[in-house]
Scaffold this motif. Structure first.
Motif, PDB file in Angstrom:
ATOM      1  N   ALA A   1      -1.500  18.008  67.808  1.00  0.00           N
ATOM      2  CA  ALA A   1      -0.952  18.736  66.658  1.00  0.00           C
ATOM      3  C   ALA A   1      -0.242  19.974  67.185  1.00  0.00           C
ATOM      4  CB  ALA A   1      -2.058  19.120  65.677  1.00  0.00           C
ATOM      5  N   VAL A   2       1.035  20.146  66.818  1.00  0.00           N
ATOM      6  CA  VAL A   2       1.845  21.272  67.279  1.00  0.00           C
ATOM      7  C   VAL A   2       2.396  22.000  66.067  1.00  0.00           C
ATOM      8  CG1 VAL A   2       3.680  22.005  68.825  1.00  0.00           C
ATOM      9  CG2 VAL A   2       2.497  19.866  69.267  1.00  0.00           C
ATOM     10  N   PHE A   3       2.247  23.348  66.063  1.00  0.00           N
ATOM     11  CA  PHE A   3       2.703  24.161  64.948  1.00  0.00           C
ATOM     12  C   PHE A   3       3.571  25.302  65.478  1.00  0.00           C
ATOM     13  CE2 PHE A   3       0.220  22.483  61.414  1.00  0.00           C
ATOM     14  CZ  PHE A   3      -0.715  21.729  62.091  1.00  0.00           C
ATOM     15  N   GLN A   4       4.489  25.743  64.655  1.00  0.00           N
ATOM     16  CA  GLN A   4       5.396  26.823  65.036  1.00  0.00           C
ATOM     17  C   GLN A   4       4.704  28.180  64.945  1.00  0.00           C
ATOM     18  OE1 GLN A   4       8.634  26.248  62.285  1.00  0.00           O
ATOM     19  NE2 GLN A   4       9.828  25.075  63.746  1.00  0.00           N
ATOM     20  N   ILE A   5       5.160  29.084  65.792  1.00  0.00           N
ATOM     21  CA  ILE A   5       4.802  30.504  65.688  1.00  0.00           C
ATOM     22  C   ILE A   5       6.035  31.219  65.142  1.00  0.00           C
ATOM     23  CG2 ILE A   5       4.042  32.554  66.936  1.00  0.00           C
ATOM     24  CD1 ILE A   5       2.774  30.721  69.005  1.00  0.00           C
ATOM     25  N   GLN A   6       5.925  31.819  63.969  1.00  0.00           N
ATOM     26  CA  GLN A   6       7.080  32.388  63.287  1.00  0.00           C
ATOM     27  C   GLN A   6       6.842  33.854  62.981  1.00  0.00           C
ATOM     28  OE1 GLN A   6       7.898  30.111  59.762  1.00  0.00           O
ATOM     29  NE2 GLN A   6       8.511  28.291  60.872  1.00  0.00           N
ATOM     30  N   THR A   7       7.934  34.583  62.920  1.00  0.00           N
ATOM     31  CA  THR A   7       7.928  35.954  62.443  1.00  0.00           C
ATOM     32  C   THR A   7       9.251  36.228  61.746  1.00  0.00           C
ATOM     33  OG1 THR A   7       7.809  38.276  63.064  1.00  0.00           O
ATOM     34  CG2 THR A   7       8.711  36.767  64.716  1.00  0.00           C
ATOM     35  N   ARG A   8       9.165  36.667  60.525  1.00  0.00           N
ATOM     36  CA  ARG A   8      10.356  36.955  59.713  1.00  0.00           C
ATOM     37  C   ARG A   8      11.304  35.749  59.671  1.00  0.00           C
ATOM     38  NH1 ARG A   8      12.367  42.519  62.265  1.00  0.00           N
ATOM     39  NH2 ARG A   8      12.070  41.226  64.117  1.00  0.00           N
ATOM     40  N   ASP A   9      10.699  34.549  59.429  1.00  0.00           N
ATOM     41  CA  ASP A   9      11.456  33.289  59.324  1.00  0.00           C
ATOM     42  C   ASP A   9      12.194  32.942  60.609  1.00  0.00           C
ATOM     43  OD1 ASP A   9      12.342  34.064  55.915  1.00  0.00           O
ATOM     44  OD2 ASP A   9      10.617  32.946  56.698  1.00  0.00           O
ATOM     45  N   GLN A  10      11.743  33.485  61.720  1.00  0.00           N
ATOM     46  CA  GLN A  10      12.339  33.169  63.021  1.00  0.00           C
ATOM     47  C   GLN A  10      11.251  32.608  63.932  1.00  0.00           C
ATOM     48  OE1 GLN A  10      14.076  36.492  65.013  1.00  0.00           O
ATOM     49  NE2 GLN A  10      14.822  35.315  66.751  1.00  0.00           N
ATOM     50  N   VAL A  11      11.550  31.470  64.555  1.00  0.00           N
ATOM     51  CA  VAL A  11      10.582  30.811  65.431  1.00  0.00           C
ATOM     52  C   VAL A  11      10.602  31.484  66.799  1.00  0.00           C
ATOM     53  CG1 VAL A  11       9.884  28.641  66.485  1.00  0.00           C
ATOM     54  CG2 VAL A  11      10.891  28.640  64.208  1.00  0.00           C
ATOM     55  N   ILE A  12       9.430  31.917  67.259  1.00  0.00           N
ATOM     56  CA  ILE A  12       9.345  32.568  68.571  1.00  0.00           C
ATOM     57  C   ILE A  12       8.464  31.776  69.535  1.00  0.00           C
ATOM     58  CG2 ILE A  12       9.716  34.841  67.570  1.00  0.00           C
ATOM     59  CD1 ILE A  12       6.724  35.360  67.889  1.00  0.00           C
ATOM     60  N   GLY A  13       7.953  30.627  69.098  1.00  0.00           N
ATOM     61  CA  GLY A  13       7.130  29.818  69.992  1.00  0.00           C
ATOM     62  C   GLY A  13       6.370  28.751  69.221  1.00  0.00           C
ATOM     63  N   SER A  14       5.353  28.191  69.853  1.00  0.00           N
ATOM     64  CA  SER A  14       4.538  27.149  69.218  1.00  0.00           C
ATOM     65  C   SER A  14       3.157  27.154  69.848  1.00  0.00           C
ATOM     66  CB  SER A  14       5.186  25.772  69.384  1.00  0.00           C
ATOM     67  OG  SER A  14       5.217  25.399  70.754  1.00  0.00           O
ATOM     68  N   PHE A  15       2.194  26.634  69.113  1.00  0.00           N
ATOM     69  CA  PHE A  15       0.862  26.428  69.672  1.00  0.00           C
ATOM     70  C   PHE A  15       0.449  24.983  69.404  1.00  0.00           C
ATOM     71  CE2 PHE A  15      -0.003  27.762  65.341  1.00  0.00           C
ATOM     72  CZ  PHE A  15      -1.049  26.975  64.934  1.00  0.00           C
ATOM     73  N   SER A  16      -0.279  24.395  70.359  1.00  0.00           N
ATOM     74  CA  SER A  16      -0.644  22.983  70.283  1.00  0.00           C
ATOM     75  C   SER A  16      -2.149  22.825  70.425  1.00  0.00           C
ATOM     76  CB  SER A  16       0.065  22.181  71.383  1.00  0.00           C
ATOM     77  OG  SER A  16      -0.316  22.654  72.658  1.00  0.00           O
ATOM     78  N   LEU A  17      -2.664  21.798  69.750  1.00  0.00           N
ATOM     79  CA  LEU A  17      -4.076  21.429  69.832  1.00  0.00           C
ATOM     80  C   LEU A  17      -4.167  19.986  70.319  1.00  0.00           C
ATOM     81  CD1 LEU A  17      -5.298  22.951  66.440  1.00  0.00           C
ATOM     82  CD2 LEU A  17      -5.545  23.941  68.708  1.00  0.00           C
ATOM     83  N   HIS A  18      -4.954  19.744  71.353  1.00  0.00           N
ATOM     84  CA  HIS A  18      -5.078  18.425  71.969  1.00  0.00           C
ATOM     85  C   HIS A  18      -6.478  17.880  71.692  1.00  0.00           C
ATOM     86  CE1 HIS A  18      -1.430  19.301  74.457  1.00  0.00           C
ATOM     87  NE2 HIS A  18      -1.863  20.534  74.217  1.00  0.00           N
ATOM     88  N   PHE A  19      -6.535  16.589  71.315  1.00  0.00           N
ATOM     89  CA  PHE A  19      -7.810  15.957  70.959  1.00  0.00           C
ATOM     90  C   PHE A  19      -8.017  14.715  71.814  1.00  0.00           C
ATOM     91  CE2 PHE A  19      -8.350  18.603  67.282  1.00  0.00           C
ATOM     92  CZ  PHE A  19      -7.060  18.856  66.839  1.00  0.00           C
ATOM     93  N   SER A  20      -9.243  14.549  72.297  1.00  0.00           N
ATOM     94  CA  SER A  20      -9.563  13.385  73.125  1.00  0.00           C
ATOM     95  C   SER A  20      -9.783  12.130  72.297  1.00  0.00           C
ATOM     96  CB  SER A  20     -10.826  13.666  73.959  1.00  0.00           C
ATOM     97  OG  SER A  20     -10.609  14.750  74.833  1.00  0.00           O
ATOM     98  N   GLN A  21      -9.954  12.286  70.986  1.00  0.00           N
ATOM     99  CA  GLN A  21     -10.112  11.159  70.085  1.00  0.00           C
ATOM    100  C   GLN A  21      -9.096  11.286  68.962  1.00  0.00           C
ATOM    101  OE1 GLN A  21     -14.180  11.142  68.766  1.00  0.00           O
ATOM    102  NE2 GLN A  21     -15.001  10.539  70.757  1.00  0.00           N
ATOM    103  N   GLU A  22      -8.891  10.184  68.259  1.00  0.00           N
ATOM    104  CA  GLU A  22      -7.934  10.204  67.157  1.00  0.00           C
ATOM    105  C   GLU A  22      -8.376  11.221  66.105  1.00  0.00           C
ATOM    106  OE1 GLU A  22      -7.194   6.447  65.435  1.00  0.00           O
ATOM    107  OE2 GLU A  22      -6.008   7.226  63.773  1.00  0.00           O
ATOM    108  N   ARG A  23      -7.451  12.093  65.725  1.00  0.00           N
ATOM    109  CA  ARG A  23      -7.776  13.190  64.801  1.00  0.00           C
ATOM    110  C   ARG A  23      -6.725  13.233  63.706  1.00  0.00           C
ATOM    111  NH1 ARG A  23      -8.913  17.206  61.823  1.00  0.00           N
ATOM    112  NH2 ARG A  23     -10.183  18.959  62.557  1.00  0.00           N
ATOM    113  N   ILE A  24      -7.186  13.223  62.463  1.00  0.00           N
ATOM    114  CA  ILE A  24      -6.295  13.328  61.311  1.00  0.00           C
ATOM    115  C   ILE A  24      -6.387  14.748  60.783  1.00  0.00           C
ATOM    116  CG2 ILE A  24      -5.776  12.473  59.000  1.00  0.00           C
ATOM    117  CD1 ILE A  24      -7.061   9.832  59.779  1.00  0.00           C
ATOM    118  N   VAL A  25      -5.267  15.453  60.770  1.00  0.00           N
ATOM    119  CA  VAL A  25      -5.218  16.819  60.251  1.00  0.00           C
ATOM    120  C   VAL A  25      -4.957  16.736  58.750  1.00  0.00           C
ATOM    121  CG1 VAL A  25      -4.071  19.055  60.399  1.00  0.00           C
ATOM    122  CG2 VAL A  25      -4.353  17.655  62.451  1.00  0.00           C
ATOM    123  N   SER A  26      -5.926  17.226  57.963  1.00  0.00           N
ATOM    124  CA  SER A  26      -5.797  17.147  56.510  1.00  0.00           C
ATOM    125  C   SER A  26      -4.736  18.117  56.007  1.00  0.00           C
ATOM    126  CB  SER A  26      -7.146  17.452  55.855  1.00  0.00           C
ATOM    127  OG  SER A  26      -7.533  18.795  56.128  1.00  0.00           O
ATOM    128  N   GLY A  27      -4.382  17.961  54.739  1.00  0.00           N
ATOM    129  CA  GLY A  27      -3.374  18.841  54.154  1.00  0.00           C
ATOM    130  C   GLY A  27      -3.825  20.288  54.130  1.00  0.00           C
TER     131      GLY A  27
END
Length: 641
Positions: free
Chosen positions: A377-403
Motif C-alpha cells: 500500500a503506497v500513499f502520497q505525502i502532501q502539503t498545500r495540495d502539492q505532493v512532496i513524497g510517499s510512504f509505503s507499507l509492505h505486508f508478508s501476507q495478502e492484506r485488504i485495506v478497508s475504506g
C-alpha cells in the motif's frame, strides 16, 4: 443458508426435478428408438420381399434364355445375378436397408431355396448352357422346366413367411405410436401436478407470508411441509422473522452494536490524534518520518515500510527512513525516478494498492515481491495540495485495506507533509536568523577594524610625505611594507564580511558554488572549474551553508598563499557527499603546518566546519605540485532536506 451443503442429495428439489426429467426423457427416447427400429425392420423386410419376388421373375427369364440364347454368354450373366440376389437375401445390406427377418421358419425356408437352386436349378441351367448336342440339351431343358415350379413354390413360401412377420411388426409399430401419444398426455399432466406440488404451492405460501410481514405482522411463520430447498427457505424465512421480531424487542442490542462501531471509530480518531500530536512536536525531519512510519506500521500491522521524499528539481524520489527492508533493496532504490517503481509512481498517480503481487504482470520486476512481500500500500505525502513524497507499507501476507483505513492513511499523509513543510520553514527561519546575526557582526567588524585600517592607511600616506621631506631614512624603508600589510588586512576584512553575508537562495547549493568559483576567477584571474556528479538528494540548508563556507575558505587560501594558475572543484552527490578542491600552486610542507598548530587560521576554520558537519576532512600537499582539500560526508551523517 446454503441448502446444497446441508440437504442430502435425495431430498433436494433440483435432484427430484432432474431425475423426473431424466426418467421421462429415457422412456420417451426408448419408445422413439423402438419405433425407429421397427420402421427400419419393416423397410428392410419390404426390400427383402421385393428381392425374393424378383427371384421368380429371374428363374422364368433364365428358362427363356436357356431356350433361345447362344451358348456361353447371357446364361452365365443370369446365373451371376441370381447368385448375387440370393447372397443379398442371406447376408442382408444395412445401407439399403435389406434383410430377412431372423425367425427360425424364415431361415429354414431360405435354406430350402438355396439348396433347390444349388442342387437342381443351377445344375440343369449349366448343363443346358454347356451342352452342344441338341438332343441332350433338350433333355436338360426339360429337366429344368420340371424342377422350376417346385423352386418357385419355395420362393413363394419364403415371401409369405416374410409378409406374415412384417404384418406382426406393423401391428407393434402402431401400438408404439399409440403409446407415445398417451405417454405424452400423461407426462404433461404429471408435470403440471409436480410443478404445482413442488414449486407453485410453496411459492404461493411464501408470497402470502411476505405480504403479511410487509403489513407489520411479525408473528407470521411459514409451515415447513417439505425437506427440500423450499423447506430450507421456509425455515430461513421463519428465522428472519424471529430476528426481525427480536430486533424490535431488544433495542439494547442495537445500542451495543452502535457503541462497538463508535469504539472502532474512536480508535481511528485516537490513532489520528496520537500521530498528529507526534508530528506537531519539535522534531527533525528524519525523526518525524521515522516516528510516523513506526506508528503507522504498528496500527496497520505491516511487516515493512519506507518514507520517500521527492526531489522536485530532478524528479527523483529518495528513501528517507525505512523499517523491515533489507539493505540490498535500500541500496538499489535509495534514489529512483518518480515513475520507476510503484512507490515512485504513487507521487504522480495517487494511492496504489496491491493485494497480491502474483496477480500482476510477471514480466515486470518488483523488488518488494523479491523481498518476500505479498501485498503493498503506497500513499502520497502532501502539503498545500502539492505532493512532496510517499510512504509505503509492505505486508508478508495478502492484506485488504478497508475504506476507513484508506481515508485515515490519506489524512495522515497530509499531516506528515504539513509537518515536513513546517520543519523546512523552521530551518529557513533559523538560517535567516543566523544570516541576520552575521550581518550584524559584519557591520561591527566594518565599523571597527576596517575604519582602523583606513586610519593606518592615512598614517602611511603621512609617512610617505615625511619621506618626501627626508626626515628619517628608517621610516622610508618601513613605509612600503606597512602599506602592503595594511592593504592585505583590509582585503581580508572585506572577504570576511562577504563570507558572513553569504546566504543560500532557494536551497540551491549547486548554483551558489558556481557563483563562488566564478567570483573567485574574476577577482584573482586564476582559472577555476567546478564539476557536479551523482543524483543524490539535496543537503539540508544548514549543511549546504557549511559546505559553501568551506569552499570559500579553501579558495581564500589559494588566493593568499598558493600562487596557482588553475583551481579544480569536484562535487559528488550520491548516497555520500564529497567535495575536493585542487590547485596547481606552490604547495606546502605538511610537517611545517602541523608544527605551527593554530597559527594557520584558514586550515583550522575549515577543520572546525567539517567537524560541525560530522564529515571527514583531509589535506594533501606537495611542494611545487599543488594542494588538494577533500571533504567526505557519509550517508549516515546526512540530514534530510
Amino acid at each position: 443458508m446454503d441448502s446444497d451443503n446441508q440437504l442430502p442429495i435425495g431430498k433436494r428439489l433440483t435432484f427430484r426435478i432432474l431425475m423426473t426429467t431424466v426418467l421421462g426423457l429415457a422412456l420417451t427416447l426408448a419408445a422413439i428408438g423402438y419405433t425407429l427400429l421397427l420402421s427400419w425392420q419393416l423397410e428392410g423386410g419390404g426390400a427383402a420381399i421385393n428381392e425374393a419376388g424378383s427371384l421368380r421373375m429371374r428363374s422364368y427369364r433364365l428358362a427363356m434364355v436357356l431356350e433361345h440364347a447362344q451358348p456361353g454368354t447371357s446364361v452365365e450373366q443370369e446365373l451371376q445375378e441370381f447368385n448375387r440376389t440370393l447372397l443379398d437375401l442371406q447376408t442382408g445390406d444395412a445401407k439399403r436397408p435389406l434383410f430377412l427377418p431372423q425367425t427360425a421358419a424364415i431361415r429354414e425356408q431360405m435354406k430350402n431355396v438355396q439348396q433347390t437352386w444349388l442342387q437342381h436349378i443351377q445344375v440343369n441351367a449349366k448343363k443346358v448352357a454347356g451342352e452342344t448336342d441338341p438332343q441332350l440339351k433338350q433333355i436338360a431343358l426339360q429337366n429344368y422346366a420340371l424342377d422350376l415350379p417346385e423352386f418357385v413354390k419355395t420362393i413363394n413360401q419364403l415371401v409369405s413367411l416374410v409378409e406374415v412377420e412384417l404384418a406382426e411388426k406393423t401391428t407393434w409399430l402402431r401400438l408404439c405410436q399409440t403409446s407415445l401419444i398417451f405417454m405424452s398426455l400423461a407426462a404433461s399432466v404429471a408435470l403440471l401436478y409436480l410443478l404445482y406440488l413442488w414449486i407453485v404451492g410453496p411459492v404461493t405460501r411464501m408470497q402470502a407470508g411476505i405480504a403479511r410481514m410487509s403489513k407489520d405482522d411479525l408473528s407470521v411463520r411459514l409451515p415447513i411441509e417439505t425437506e427440500d430447498e423450499f423447506g430450507v427457505l421456509a425455515q430461513a424465512f421463519n428465522q428472519m422473522a424471529d430476528h426481525v421480531q427480536s430486533v424490535h424487542r431488544t433495542l439494547e442490542v442495537r445500542v451495543v452494536e452502535k457503541t462497538a462501531k463508535l469504539q472502532s471509530q474512536n480508535h481511528e480518531i485516537s490513532t489520528l490524534y496520537e500521530i498528529a500530536a507526534f508530528l506537531s512536536g519539535p522534531h527533525a525531519i528524519e525523526e518525524l518520518c521515522r516516528g510516523f512510519l513506526h506508528r503507522i506500521m504498528q496500527r496497520m500491522q505491516a511487516d515493512g515500510g519506507t518514507v520517500r521524499i521527492l526531489d522536485s528539481q530532478k524528479d527523483n524520489v529518495h528513501i528517507t527512513v525505512h523499517e523491515g527492508i533489507s539493505e540490498k533493496m535500500i541500496e538499489e532504490e535509495h534514489c529512483i525516478k518518480k515513475d520507476d517503481c510503484l512507490c515512485g509512481a504513487a507521487t504522480e498517480k495517487g494511492i496504489i494498492l496491491v493485494r497480491d503481487f502474483r496477480l500482476l504482470d510477471q514480466q515486470k520486476r518488483y523488488r518488494c515481491q523479491e523481498e518476500g512481500y505479498v501485498s503493498l500500500a503506497v500513499f502520497q505525502i502532501q502539503t498545500r495540495d502539492q505532493v512532496i513524497g510517499s510512504f509505503s507499507l509492505h505486508f508478508s501476507q495478502e492484506r485488504i485495506v478497508s475504506g476507513e483505513e484508506r481515508r485515515l492513511l490519506e489524512i495522515l499523509g497530509k499531516n506528515l507533509g504539513s509537518s515536513i513543510e513546517n520543519q523546512r520553514l523552521i530551518s529557513k527561519e533559523k538560517e535567516f536568523a543566523v544570516s541576520q546575526e552575521r550581518n550584524l557582526l559584519a557591520q561591527g567588524l566594518h565599523d571597527s577594524i576596517a575604519q582602523g585600517l583606513n586610519f593606518l592607511n592615512l598614517q602611511v600616506q603621512m609617512l610617505e610625505d615625511s619621506l618626501k621631506r627626508n626626515d628619517v631614512q628608517e621610516i622610508h624603508d618601513i613605509a612600503p611594507l606597512l602599506r602592503a600589510g595594511i592593504q592585505e588586512s583590509y582585503e581580508d576584512v572585506r572577504e570576511l564580511l562577504l563570507n558572513f553575508r553569504t546566504r543560500l537562495q532557494d536551497s540551491n547549493l549547486e548554483s551558489e558554488m558556481r557563483n563562488v568559483v566564478a567570483k573567485f576567477q574574476r577577482q584573482t584571474g586564476v582559472h577555476g572549474t567546478i564539476e557536479f556528479e551523482g543524483n543524490g538528494a539535496q543537503l539540508p540548508s544548514e549543511q549546504q551553508l557549511q559546505v559553501l563556507f568551506i569552499l570559500q575558505e579553501a579558495l581564500s587560501n589559494v588566493r593568499k598563499h598558493a600562487q596557482a594558475s588553475e583551481v579544480n572543484v569536484i562535487v559528488i552527490n550520491d548516497r555520500d557527499f564529497a567535495m575536493t578542491v585542487h590547485d596547481d600552486g606552490l604547495g606546502f610542507d605538511m610537517d611545517t603546518v602541523k608544527q605551527k598548530g593554530e597559527d594557520h587560521v584558514g586550515l583550522r576554520i575549515m577543520q572546525e566546519r567539517a567537524e560541525r558537519l560530522a564529515a571527514q576532512f583531509s589535506i594533501q600537499s606537495d611542494l611545487a605540485h599543488g594542494t588538494t582539500i577533500a571533504l567526505h560526508l557519509k550517508r549516515e551523517e546526512r540530514l534530510v532536506a
